[in-house]
Design an enzyme around this catalytic site. Structure first.
Site, PDB file in Angstrom:
ATOM      1  N   SER A 174       0.831  -1.206   0.000  1.00  0.00           N
ATOM      2  CA  SER A 174       0.000   0.000   0.000  1.00  0.00           C
ATOM      3  C   SER A 174       0.859   1.248   0.000  1.00  0.00           C
ATOM      4  O   SER A 174       1.953   1.265   0.551  1.00  0.00           O
ATOM      5  CB  SER A 174      -0.916   0.040   1.217  1.00  0.00           C
ATOM      6  OG  SER A 174      -1.651   1.259   1.211  1.00  0.00           O
ATOM      7  N   LYS A 214      -4.315  -6.762   3.420  1.00  0.00           N
ATOM      8  CA  LYS A 214      -4.305  -5.626   2.493  1.00  0.00           C
ATOM      9  C   LYS A 214      -5.736  -5.289   2.055  1.00  0.00           C
ATOM     10  O   LYS A 214      -6.101  -4.115   1.944  1.00  0.00           O
ATOM     11  CB  LYS A 214      -3.434  -5.942   1.269  1.00  0.00           C
ATOM     12  CG  LYS A 214      -3.554  -4.912   0.122  1.00  0.00           C
ATOM     13  CD  LYS A 214      -2.965  -3.582   0.513  1.00  0.00           C
ATOM     14  CE  LYS A 214      -3.090  -2.421  -0.454  1.00  0.00           C
ATOM     15  NZ  LYS A 214      -3.474  -2.518  -1.788  1.00  0.00           N
ATOM     16  N   HIS A 246      -7.372  -3.520   4.849  1.00  0.00           N
ATOM     17  CA  HIS A 246      -6.791  -2.172   4.858  1.00  0.00           C
ATOM     18  C   HIS A 246      -7.553  -1.269   3.880  1.00  0.00           C
ATOM     19  O   HIS A 246      -7.943  -0.155   4.205  1.00  0.00           O
ATOM     20  CB  HIS A 246      -5.310  -2.232   4.473  1.00  0.00           C
ATOM     21  CG  HIS A 246      -4.725  -0.909   4.064  1.00  0.00           C
ATOM     22  ND1 HIS A 246      -4.954  -0.355   2.811  1.00  0.00           N
ATOM     23  CD2 HIS A 246      -3.963  -0.013   4.720  1.00  0.00           C
ATOM     24  CE1 HIS A 246      -4.355   0.820   2.734  1.00  0.00           C
ATOM     25  NE2 HIS A 246      -3.737   1.053   3.874  1.00  0.00           N
ATOM     26  N   ASN A 247      -7.757  -1.770   2.682  1.00  0.00           N
ATOM     27  CA  ASN A 247      -8.461  -0.963   1.682  1.00  0.00           C
ATOM     28  C   ASN A 247      -9.911  -0.719   2.082  1.00  0.00           C
ATOM     29  O   ASN A 247     -10.445   0.369   1.860  1.00  0.00           O
ATOM     30  CB  ASN A 247      -8.413  -1.637   0.308  1.00  0.00           C
ATOM     31  CG  ASN A 247      -7.053  -1.503  -0.346  1.00  0.00           C
ATOM     32  OD1 ASN A 247      -6.036  -1.368   0.344  1.00  0.00           O
ATOM     33  ND2 ASN A 247      -7.003  -1.552  -1.657  1.00  0.00           N
ATOM     34  N   GLU A 267      -9.884   1.934   4.520  1.00  0.00           N
ATOM     35  CA  GLU A 267      -9.610   3.180   3.771  1.00  0.00           C
ATOM     36  C   GLU A 267     -10.910   3.744   3.182  1.00  0.00           C
ATOM     37  O   GLU A 267     -11.163   4.956   3.262  1.00  0.00           O
ATOM     38  CB  GLU A 267      -8.593   2.845   2.673  1.00  0.00           C
ATOM     39  CG  GLU A 267      -8.257   3.949   1.700  1.00  0.00           C
ATOM     40  CD  GLU A 267      -7.341   3.411   0.575  1.00  0.00           C
ATOM     41  OE1 GLU A 267      -6.353   2.708   0.873  1.00  0.00           O
ATOM     42  OE2 GLU A 267      -7.641   3.672  -0.597  1.00  0.00           O
TER      43      GLU A 267
HETATM   44  P1  NDP Z   1      -1.451  -2.098 -13.880  1.00  0.00           P
HETATM   45  O1  NDP Z   1      -2.351  -2.746 -12.901  1.00  0.00           O
HETATM   46  O2  NDP Z   1      -1.976  -1.035 -14.731  1.00  0.00           O
HETATM   47  O3  NDP Z   1      -0.825  -3.268 -14.798  1.00  0.00           O
HETATM   48  C1  NDP Z   1       0.023  -2.960 -15.867  1.00  0.00           C
HETATM   49  C2  NDP Z   1       1.157  -3.935 -15.915  1.00  0.00           C
HETATM   50  O4  NDP Z   1       0.677  -5.275 -16.037  1.00  0.00           O
HETATM   51  C3  NDP Z   1       2.035  -3.678 -17.112  1.00  0.00           C
HETATM   52  O5  NDP Z   1       3.376  -3.927 -16.747  1.00  0.00           O
HETATM   53  C4  NDP Z   1       1.530  -4.707 -18.113  1.00  0.00           C
HETATM   54  O6  NDP Z   1       2.464  -5.040 -19.098  1.00  0.00           O
HETATM   55  C5  NDP Z   1       1.282  -5.861 -17.202  1.00  0.00           C
HETATM   56  N1  NDP Z   1       0.404  -6.880 -17.763  1.00  0.00           N
HETATM   57  C6  NDP Z   1      -0.929  -6.776 -17.946  1.00  0.00           C
HETATM   58  N2  NDP Z   1      -1.407  -7.926 -18.467  1.00  0.00           N
HETATM   59  C7  NDP Z   1      -0.350  -8.747 -18.635  1.00  0.00           C
HETATM   60  C8  NDP Z   1      -0.206 -10.061 -19.121  1.00  0.00           C
HETATM   61  N3  NDP Z   1      -1.257 -10.785 -19.534  1.00  0.00           N
HETATM   62  N4  NDP Z   1       1.037 -10.604 -19.143  1.00  0.00           N
HETATM   63  C9  NDP Z   1       2.097  -9.891 -18.701  1.00  0.00           C
HETATM   64  N5  NDP Z   1       2.020  -8.651 -18.222  1.00  0.00           N
HETATM   65  C10 NDP Z   1       0.807  -8.082 -18.181  1.00  0.00           C
HETATM   66  O7  NDP Z   1      -0.135  -1.562 -13.142  1.00  0.00           O
HETATM   67  P2  NDP Z   1       0.087  -0.854 -11.751  1.00  0.00           P
HETATM   68  O8  NDP Z   1       1.552  -0.575 -11.692  1.00  0.00           O
HETATM   69  O9  NDP Z   1      -0.876   0.236 -11.500  1.00  0.00           O
HETATM   70  O10 NDP Z   1      -0.257  -1.988 -10.680  1.00  0.00           O
HETATM   71  C11 NDP Z   1       0.441  -3.216 -10.639  1.00  0.00           C
HETATM   72  C12 NDP Z   1      -0.189  -4.079  -9.573  1.00  0.00           C
HETATM   73  O11 NDP Z   1      -0.063  -3.420  -8.320  1.00  0.00           O
HETATM   74  C13 NDP Z   1      -1.680  -4.306  -9.788  1.00  0.00           C
HETATM   75  O12 NDP Z   1      -2.010  -5.610  -9.371  1.00  0.00           O
HETATM   76  C14 NDP Z   1      -2.322  -3.297  -8.871  1.00  0.00           C
HETATM   77  O13 NDP Z   1      -3.595  -3.695  -8.455  1.00  0.00           O
HETATM   78  C15 NDP Z   1      -1.332  -3.278  -7.721  1.00  0.00           C
HETATM   79  N6  NDP Z   1      -1.323  -2.064  -6.934  1.00  0.00           N
HETATM   80  C16 NDP Z   1      -1.444  -0.835  -7.524  1.00  0.00           C
HETATM   81  C17 NDP Z   1      -1.409   0.320  -6.780  1.00  0.00           C
HETATM   82  C18 NDP Z   1      -1.496   1.633  -7.443  1.00  0.00           C
HETATM   83  O14 NDP Z   1      -1.551   2.649  -6.705  1.00  0.00           O
HETATM   84  N7  NDP Z   1      -1.519   1.722  -8.759  1.00  0.00           N
HETATM   85  C19 NDP Z   1      -1.250   0.276  -5.320  1.00  0.00           C
HETATM   86  C20 NDP Z   1      -1.047  -1.035  -4.804  1.00  0.00           C
HETATM   87  C21 NDP Z   1      -1.115  -2.149  -5.595  1.00  0.00           C
HETATM   88  P3  NDP Z   1       2.525  -4.211 -20.486  1.00  0.00           P
HETATM   89  O15 NDP Z   1       3.381  -3.015 -20.194  1.00  0.00           O
HETATM   90  O16 NDP Z   1       3.167  -5.159 -21.425  1.00  0.00           O
HETATM   91  O17 NDP Z   1       1.124  -3.859 -20.843  1.00  0.00           O
END
Ligand code: NDP
Length: 476
Positions: free
Chosen positions: A128, A182, A185-186, A189
């Protein structure tokens, strides 16, 4: 050179997490499905530490020292399974996959069991703090085996937020425990944000204050017992003006709150566990209500109170009353969330230490707050605490707040300002402390129409009244 850890999935979270590892002197292998992201990361931030870019899964795995530690930061759900299936065959017994995405804890349990069969550790890890947290120090909630935590833990402690010298990370418990915590937590939140939103609405419509003036009220609160990240950013948002129109920013944002689903998961999980997380549920429903533009448009003409505002003594004490109601309702929301954590821990055999959970939420995460120290203290004093409400500090605060809390809920009803969060928190408080609940009547009704039986308050046994006959009582 080999990497101590690898991160695959280099969108905002993964990329900042990788940089955080590198900045702490851990050589980090980086990989992304779309290789351009990997290149961009190294081009832009390569000077921050040792990055080992990998284009293919094989290169990525080969770059990792053993036992391998591979962090997955991809979109939660099916993409996580796809990525696990891509890498697991390339790994060897003892290696670990760390899923830092927002996975559902039941998915994490399933993945952990499947990978354990293959000799691999699977560490479902709640993270988080958003993208800033990932870079500068998040709150980290790892599950999985104690064995995996032994070697992984110190690295996570390096990159986590710290409060008073204590890193905001702990081994929460086996398999899905980290993602479960987690999730809650959300959920908390959501509840916290809802209560803050209601406070704003009351100050605005009860007192007629403008957002900039309300920002000042929140700033004052932020220097007291409500000192927290969410109160701080609330003040910032309310003080902000829209560049295009010059109007308060909050007035130009469409009033429809969206959600990604972790609040909903929390409530669904609580329903399954039979835990009344009414504050979180109201927060989820409030966002949902806000989004039903069609229903709202249809109902807009319905009559409400005459639009009066508070005046005189009522107005003078109102901001302080709202602070009291907010603090009391917040205690209830956290009590409900911790109840769910303890119920989940019992259901799944996780042995989660609630005091530790409060400790790692003090920094890095969205609900970080001075308040959490109180929760840690409460569980330190009494690890068997039935509910946070009865801890000495909280009981005293609730007692001191209750008059104001009741005034606020009554005032809100009179003015027609919706405060489901405050109201349900107060109802929970009154429900738990009630000598007798009307549940007796509910149970009697159930026996009447469905012969569902009842127990008596005055003696043991299970009974049924012959409602359709002579109304005599039988033992079931
Ligand atoms: P996203 O959830 O937007 O995911 C994008 C990433 O996932 C890219 O690297 C993308 O690769 C990859 N991806 C998607 N589908 C596939 C696939 N089938 N095979 C391989 N790679 C894939 O990114 P975030 O950085 O926002 O979040 C990452 C994780 O962290 C998520 O699970 C999210 O829920 C969690 N999270 C996010 C927070 C936030 O504030 N954003 C906070 C805490 C947790 P490509 O570049 O090739 O498309």
């Amino acid at each position: 050179q080999q990497a101590r850890i690898g991160v695959t999935g280099l969108a905002v979270m993964g990329r900042n997490l990788a940089r955080n590892f590198a900045r702490h002197g851990h050589p980090v292998a980086v990989h992304n499905r779309t290789a351009a992201r990997t290149k961009a990361l190294v081009d832009e931030f390569g000077h921050e530490g040792d990055f080992i870019p990998a284009e293919t899964a094989e290169e990525f795995v080969a770059a990792l020292e053993r036992p391998r530690r591979l962090v997955i930061m991809v979109k939660a759900g099916a993409p996580t399974d796809a990525v696990i299936e891509e890498f697991a065959p390339l790994l060897e017994p003892g290696d670990m996959i760390i899923d830092g995405g927002n996975a559902h804890f039941l998915d994490t349990r399933r993945r952990e069991a499947a990978l354990r069969e293959r000799g691999l550790h699977f560490v479902g890890t709640g993270i988080s703090g958003g993208e800033e947290g990932a870079l500068h120090g998040p709150s980290i909630m790892p599950g999985g085996s104690a064995e995996a935590y032994q070697t992984l833990g110190p690295m996570l402690e390096d990159i986590a937020a710290t409060v008073d010298g204590t890193p905001c990370v702990t081994h929460v418990g086996p398999d899905g425990a980290g993602h479960f915590v987690k999730m809650v937590h959300n959920g908390i939140e959501y509840a916290d944000m809802q209560l803050i939103a209601e406070s704003y609405d009351l100050l605005r419509h009860g007192l007629g204050l403008e957002p900039a003036a309300i920002a000042e009220v929140f700033r004052t609160w932020d220097s007291g017992r409500l000192d927290s990240y969410l109160i701080e950013i609330t003040a910032e948002v309310l003080a902000h003006s829209d560049a295009a129109t010059g109007r308060p920013f909050v007035d130009v944002v469409l009033d429809q709150a969206e959600q990604k689903g972790t609040g909903r998961w929390t409530v669904q999980g609580a329903l399954d566990l039979g835990v009344p997380v009414s504050g979180i549920a109201e927060a989820v429903f409030s966002r949902s209500l806000s989004g039903h533009a069609d229903l709202r448009a249809a109902a807009r003409g319905l009559p409400g109170p005459s639009g009066e505002r508070l005046s005189g003594a009522d107005a003078e004490r109102f901001a302080d009353d709202v602070e009291q109601a907010l603090y009391a309702s917040k205690i209830v929301a956290y009590a409900q969330g911790f109840h769910q954590i303890q119920a989940g821990s019992a259901e799944y055999g996780w042995s989660i230490d609630p005091g530790q959970v409060a400790t790692i939420w003090r920094g890095g995460c969205i609900i970080r707050a001075v308040f959490l120290n109180r929760i840690t203290d409460a569980y330190r004093k009494n690890p068997e605490l039935a509910t946070l409400l009865v801890d000495d500090h909280f009981a005293e605060a609730l007692g001191a707040a209750q008059d104001a809390w009741r005034r606020v809920v009554a005032t809100a009803a009179r003015l027609g300002v919706p405060t489901p969060g405050f109201a349900t928190a107060l109802a929970y408080y009154d429900g738990l402390r009630a000598e007798r609940l009307p549940a007796a009547l509910t149970q009697a009704q159930r026996d009447f129409f469905g012969a569902h039986t009842y127990r008596r308050a005055d003696r043991d046994g299970v009974f049924h009244t012959l409602w359709g006959g002579d109304r005599s009582e039988t033992t079931a």
